[in-house]
Scaffold this motif. Structure first.
Motif, mmCIF file in Angstrom:
data_model
loop_
_atom_site.group_PDB
_atom_site.id
_atom_site.type_symbol
_atom_site.label_atom_id
_atom_site.label_comp_id
_atom_site.label_asym_id
_atom_site.label_seq_id
_atom_site.Cartn_x
_atom_site.Cartn_y
_atom_site.Cartn_z
ATOM 1 N N MET A 134 0.849 -1.193 0.000
ATOM 2 C CA MET A 134 0.000 0.000 0.000
ATOM 3 C C MET A 134 0.883 1.241 0.000
ATOM 4 S SD MET A 134 -2.984 1.116 2.694
ATOM 5 C CE MET A 134 -4.011 -0.256 2.212
ATOM 6 N N THR A 135 0.473 2.251 -0.731
ATOM 7 C CA THR A 135 1.246 3.477 -0.852
ATOM 8 C C THR A 135 0.469 4.640 -0.275
ATOM 9 O OG1 THR A 135 2.356 2.693 -2.833
ATOM 10 C CG2 THR A 135 2.356 5.048 -2.461
ATOM 11 N N SER A 136 1.149 5.490 0.472
ATOM 12 C CA SER A 136 0.544 6.724 0.959
ATOM 13 C C SER A 136 1.286 7.878 0.318
ATOM 14 C CB SER A 136 0.660 6.788 2.486
ATOM 15 O OG SER A 136 0.109 7.970 2.982
ATOM 16 N N SER A 137 0.543 8.883 -0.137
ATOM 17 C CA SER A 137 1.214 9.979 -0.831
ATOM 18 C C SER A 137 0.608 11.309 -0.453
ATOM 19 C CB SER A 137 1.107 9.791 -2.355
ATOM 20 O OG SER A 137 -0.237 9.870 -2.761
ATOM 21 N N ALA A 138 1.420 12.338 -0.489
ATOM 22 C CA ALA A 138 0.981 13.704 -0.275
ATOM 23 C C ALA A 138 2.050 14.621 -0.828
ATOM 24 C CB ALA A 138 0.762 13.995 1.213
ATOM 25 N N VAL A 139 1.620 15.609 -1.591
ATOM 26 C CA VAL A 139 2.503 16.621 -2.167
ATOM 27 C C VAL A 139 3.797 16.012 -2.694
ATOM 28 C CG1 VAL A 139 1.543 18.575 -0.919
ATOM 29 C CG2 VAL A 139 3.309 17.228 0.183
ATOM 30 N N GLY A 140 3.700 14.896 -3.389
ATOM 31 C CA GLY A 140 4.871 14.322 -4.040
ATOM 32 C C GLY A 140 5.724 13.426 -3.193
ATOM 33 N N VAL A 141 5.435 13.260 -1.904
ATOM 34 C CA VAL A 141 6.209 12.378 -1.036
ATOM 35 C C VAL A 141 5.381 11.126 -0.783
ATOM 36 C CG1 VAL A 141 7.461 12.143 1.132
ATOM 37 C CG2 VAL A 141 7.254 14.392 0.055
ATOM 38 N N PHE A 178 5.074 6.912 0.515
ATOM 39 C CA PHE A 178 5.630 5.982 1.501
ATOM 40 C C PHE A 178 5.204 4.555 1.172
ATOM 41 C CE2 PHE A 178 5.678 10.092 3.538
ATOM 42 C CZ PHE A 178 6.912 10.111 4.174
ATOM 43 N N PRO A 179 5.760 3.973 0.091
ATOM 44 C CA PRO A 179 5.440 2.584 -0.234
ATOM 45 C C PRO A 179 5.988 1.648 0.842
ATOM 46 C CG PRO A 179 7.250 3.362 -1.579
ATOM 47 C CD PRO A 179 6.732 4.565 -0.849
ATOM 48 N N HIS A 180 5.276 0.560 1.059
ATOM 49 C CA HIS A 180 5.646 -0.387 2.103
ATOM 50 C C HIS A 180 6.467 -1.520 1.518
ATOM 51 C CE1 HIS A 180 4.251 -3.575 5.254
ATOM 52 N NE2 HIS A 180 5.474 -3.157 5.482
ATOM 53 N N ARG A 181 7.669 -1.692 2.039
ATOM 54 C CA ARG A 181 8.512 -2.834 1.714
ATOM 55 C C ARG A 181 8.611 -3.696 2.963
ATOM 56 N NH1 ARG A 181 13.688 0.368 -0.763
ATOM 57 N NH2 ARG A 181 12.565 1.777 -2.195
ATOM 58 N N PRO A 182 7.817 -4.753 3.057
ATOM 59 C CA PRO A 182 7.771 -5.536 4.304
ATOM 60 C C PRO A 182 9.131 -6.120 4.669
ATOM 61 C CG PRO A 182 5.952 -6.110 2.856
ATOM 62 C CD PRO A 182 6.886 -5.262 2.048
ATOM 63 N N THR A 183 9.402 -6.141 5.957
ATOM 64 C CA THR A 183 10.633 -6.760 6.440
ATOM 65 C C THR A 183 10.614 -8.252 6.126
ATOM 66 O OG1 THR A 183 11.952 -7.264 8.395
ATOM 67 C CG2 THR A 183 9.587 -7.025 8.732
ATOM 68 N N ALA A 236 11.574 7.883 -0.017
ATOM 69 C CA ALA A 236 10.674 7.667 1.112
ATOM 70 C C ALA A 236 10.066 6.272 1.058
ATOM 71 C CB ALA A 236 9.570 8.727 1.102
ATOM 72 N N GLY A 237 9.670 5.763 2.220
ATOM 73 C CA GLY A 237 9.009 4.476 2.267
ATOM 74 C C GLY A 237 8.873 3.965 3.679
ATOM 75 N N VAL A 238 8.201 2.837 3.816
ATOM 76 C CA VAL A 238 8.097 2.114 5.082
ATOM 77 C C VAL A 238 8.906 0.843 4.929
ATOM 78 C CG1 VAL A 238 6.541 0.956 6.685
ATOM 79 C CG2 VAL A 238 5.835 3.084 5.589
ATOM 80 N N ARG A 239 9.918 0.688 5.780
ATOM 81 C CA ARG A 239 10.897 -0.386 5.616
ATOM 82 C C ARG A 239 11.193 -1.051 6.948
ATOM 83 N NH1 ARG A 239 14.601 3.980 2.464
ATOM 84 N NH2 ARG A 239 13.184 4.284 0.694
ATOM 85 N N ALA A 240 11.994 -2.088 6.877
ATOM 86 C CA ALA A 240 12.384 -2.797 8.095
ATOM 87 C C ALA A 240 13.129 -1.853 9.041
ATOM 88 C CB ALA A 240 13.279 -3.985 7.740
ATOM 89 N N SER A 241 12.833 -1.957 10.298
ATOM 90 C CA SER A 241 13.551 -1.183 11.304
ATOM 91 C C SER A 241 14.933 -1.784 11.509
ATOM 92 C CB SER A 241 12.779 -1.189 12.626
ATOM 93 O OG SER A 241 13.464 -0.453 13.610
ATOM 94 N N GLU A 242 15.944 -0.964 11.400
ATOM 95 C CA GLU A 242 17.318 -1.431 11.551
ATOM 96 C C GLU A 242 18.190 -0.282 12.028
ATOM 97 O OE1 GLU A 242 18.202 -2.837 7.659
ATOM 98 O OE2 GLU A 242 18.403 -0.839 6.784
ATOM 99 N N PRO A 243 19.377 -0.549 12.527
ATOM 100 C CA PRO A 243 20.250 0.524 13.007
ATOM 101 C C PRO A 243 20.584 1.514 11.904
ATOM 102 C CG PRO A 243 21.007 -1.596 13.816
ATOM 103 C CD PRO A 243 19.929 -1.892 12.807
#
Length: 373
Positions: free
Chosen positions: A1-8, A10-15, A55-62
């Protein structure tokens, strides 16, 4: 799923390595506060030449930062705090996220960081909650969300950085002051200050909190839960606590809080002021001296004191300590207005009552709206 606003966007790349359901459920059973984190982060990068990108939603990592990154040397960073709440129908809602987005913009400008478009801020938060919806605990716990921007450019000259990174991390959270239902005791600091006129007191940046740690240590040394800061010029006027705004209930029905300027424009503070008339209270923003606080608690003209914040919600304050002595608020127990306002606010946030003001914002899960009709 993708969220967008004013050109930014946040596509989701599952961990590829999500936390096993059994382990996640065990963590959610007793998350504490700020100790457990979900599987993903929302993120975006900014550079002077390209603006916001990647931009995006990705795995949490250091994070990987150069040793000369500006945030490490000049504390060029800002952050926010808001929550996602599980609703009675299983959906999830945010609470007034547009106010956090606007404050994030204000903080960015004060710290010379690139403002993220406010719609993109809300989209990033919602996208992360959608990705990690399974991490939203059942009430009374919630999912604490920490958006932040840090200056990442590697340089040792003193100027605004030309590279930055925005992230949102999520943490299932129980009460901030667990086991303190009987109320908090605050240490009145008449030496160490949090902010000064013209400074960064009304911006949400790490430097403000780092500057308050020594005062919090003094408070703990006097067996207090938090510190109450006074103004930097006269050490006379109430400002805010180490992590919370402060409000007072008077015998004549006013809900009084120090004015904005050097303190944070808290979302919970603002919401409580707007709820006050529903509870027979008149909201008033004015200067309050520590002498008025002390004498008002002694003669009964101040009947209740409480603190507000996203993490603290509404926390009763039942006593104060200072170098000059200790005094109680009212009977030394949480007051009726404090408890009623807290219940009212939590009922709105968790979707247990109607929301005529439109403060709840569903995050778009495949479930019904959180509003009750």
């Amino acid at each position: 799923m993708t969220s967008s606003a004013v050109g930014v966007e946040f596509p989701h790349r599952p961990t590829p390595h999500p936390t096993p359901a059994g382990q996640r459920d065990a963590l959610l059973a007793d998350p504490g506060f700020g100790r457990v984190f979900s599987d993903h982060v929302a993120t975006a990068t900014w550079s002077a030449g390209r603006g916001w990108h990647d931009a995006g939603v990705r795995a949490s990592e250091p994070l990987s930062l150069h040793p000369a990154a500006a945030v490490l040397h000049y504390a060029q960073e800002i952050f926010e705090g808001l929550k996602a709440y599980r609703q009675p129908d299983g959906s999830v809602a945010l609470f007034r996220p547009a106010l956090n987005a606007a404050r994030f913009t204000h903080s960015a400008r004060r710290l010379a960081l690139p403002p993220l478009p406010e719609e993109a801020f809300v989209d990033a938060v919602a996208a992360l909650v959608r990705a990690d919806a399974a991490w939203v605990p059942e009430p009374p716990a919630s999912l604490y969300l920490r958006p932040f921007t840090v200056a990442t450019e590697a340089f040792l000259g003193v100027r605004p950085a030309e590279e930055a990174r925005f992230l949102v991390t999520a943490s299932p959270a129980g009460p901030l002051f667990a086991g303190r239902d009987a109320g908090l005791t605050l240490w009145i600091s008449d030496e160490l200050s949090r902010a000064a006129p013209g400074g960064t007191g009304d911006a949400k940046c790490g430097g403000n909190y780092a500057a308050g740690l020594a005062a919090q240590a003094v408070a703990r040394a006097h067996d207090c839960d938090q510190v109450l800061f006074l103004d930097a010029r006269e050490h006379r006027w109430l400002e805010e606590s180490g992590t919370m705004n402060v409000l007072l209930v008077t015998a004549d029905g006013e809900l009084v809080t120090p004015p904005l300027g050097t303190i944070l424009d808290g979302v919970t503070r603002r919401s409580v002021l707007e709820l006050a008339p529903d509870h027979g209270l008149t909201p008033v923003e004015r200067a309050v001296s520590v002498d008025e606080l002390r004498s008002g608690c002694a003669d009964g003209s101040i009947t209740e004191v409480f603190a507000t914040g996203t993490a603290a919600v509404i926390s009763p304050i039942v006593a104060f300590r200072a170098a000059s002595g200790e005094f109680a608020v009212g009977a030394g127990t949480p007051g009726p207005h404090t408890l009623a306002l807290r219940t009212d606010l939590l009922d709105i946030q968790f979707g247990r009552v109607p929301d005529p003001r439109g403060w709840r914002v569903p995050v778009g899960l495949d479930s019904p709206s959180s509003d009750i009709t």
